[in-house]
Design an enzyme around this catalytic site. Structure first.
Site, PDB file in Angstrom:
ATOM      1  N   ASP A 179      -9.675  -5.218  -4.340  1.00  0.00           N
ATOM      2  CA  ASP A 179      -9.110  -4.173  -3.492  1.00  0.00           C
ATOM      3  C   ASP A 179      -9.977  -2.914  -3.570  1.00  0.00           C
ATOM      4  OD1 ASP A 179      -7.457  -2.268  -2.199  1.00  0.00           O
ATOM      5  OD2 ASP A 179      -5.649  -3.336  -2.822  1.00  0.00           O
ATOM      6  N   HIS A 183      -7.577  -5.650  -0.201  1.00  0.00           N
ATOM      7  CA  HIS A 183      -6.342  -4.913   0.061  1.00  0.00           C
ATOM      8  C   HIS A 183      -5.370  -5.736   0.909  1.00  0.00           C
ATOM      9  CE1 HIS A 183      -4.028  -1.307  -0.124  1.00  0.00           C
ATOM     10  NE2 HIS A 183      -4.074  -1.061   1.174  1.00  0.00           N
ATOM     11  N   SER A 187       0.822  -1.200   0.000  1.00  0.00           N
ATOM     12  CA  SER A 187       0.000   0.000   0.000  1.00  0.00           C
ATOM     13  C   SER A 187       0.862   1.258   0.000  1.00  0.00           C
ATOM     14  CB  SER A 187      -0.947  -0.042   1.205  1.00  0.00           C
ATOM     15  OG  SER A 187      -1.960   0.924   1.093  1.00  0.00           O
TER      16      SER A 187
END
Length: 271
Positions: A223, A251, A98
């Protein structure tokens, strides 16, 4: 083993170093707003397979110091360089999830990939987490603005909501509570400051072109934080990159499909 490494006067980062005797090293950079412990299900398995796993808590998060300033991507990349130098790391695999994915991309561009043999991106927030006139694939700026305000007004509630959209597979309530605690370990000001950096960070588009090492891109198609088109843009922008879609992940693909995640990462390291 865990220890603290000074990255600037009065700022120390916590580093977890598992199986330090191995010559096969993977450095993990966590995503917002967690810390290195999010990779527990990698650290449980990979050292037993002969890998040295190093997890860094970025400044403001986990067990690291939490200064008032220093939460842009440049500073985070420089902090990683300090850890690399302190540990004398060479020919290692650098992986980021991320926001951590955006930071490792910045490291590659800003420090010419110093010491990195291969790069791995896990649901990376790149080349832009938010939508822009020339890039329609990210989150809406208004949603990020709200997340920042919620962080400053009721951070526990924000973290609960964020956790609810993080995983695609079922997670138990105890696991959800554990993940929630990872976010609470951060400072409120660092949590908001990093989120605010997403709004102005546009240089990752150019940074992608500076990457010259083999790159693995792992990304869940479900995601809801870093939408899957970001992975496609990364693949198109990075030479010698490989994109592996995770069909049953959101995610948190490092947990949603942890066996596949570990298998793909090990295979990439060994190639």
């Amino acid at each position: 083993m865990g220890y603290f490494i000074e990255v600037e006067p009065n700022v120390n980062l916590y580093v977890e170093d598992v199986n330090p005797g191995s010559c096969k090293t993977i450095v993990f950079i966590h995503g917002w707003p967690a810390n290195h412990r999010m990779f527990e299900y990698q650290f449980d398995q990979l050292p037993a397979m002969g890998y040295r796993c190093i997890g860094i808590d970025l400044r403001g998060f986990g067990n690291s110091d939490k200064p008032w300033r220093g939460y842009d991507y440049d500073q985070s990349a420089d902090d990683i360089r300090c850890v690399v130098d302190a540990l004398g790391l060479e020919n290692f695999v650098l992986g980021g999830h991320s926001t951590g994915g955006g930071i490792v991309i910045r490291y590659m561009a800003r420090h010419n990939g110093y010491g990195v043999a291969k790069l791995a991106l896990f649901a990376a927030a790149a080349p832009s987490l938010i939508q822009r006139p020339y890039f329609p694939h990210g989150l809406r700026k208004e949603d990020v603005d709200k997340m920042i305000q919620d962080t400053l007004n009721d951070r526990p509630k924000m973290l609960r909501g964020f956790g609810d959209m993080f995983f695609f597979q079922y997670v138990s309530q105890p696991f959800s509570d554990w993940f929630f605690q990872l976010g609470l370990q951060a400072a409120g000001w660092s949590t908001a400051a990093v989120a605010n950096s997403w709004l102005d960070e546009e240089r990752l588009f150019a940074d992608l072109e500076a990457i010259c090492v083999p790159t693995l891109i792992l990304h869940g198609i479900h995601d809801r934080v870093c939408l899957f088109p970001l992975a496609i843009a990364q693949h198109e922008g990075i030479k010698n990159s490989k994109l592996v879609p995770f069909k049953y992940s959101g995610h948190g693909l490092f947990y949603d499909q942890r066996d596949k995640f570990n298998k793909e990462l090990v295979q990439f390291v060994e190639e």
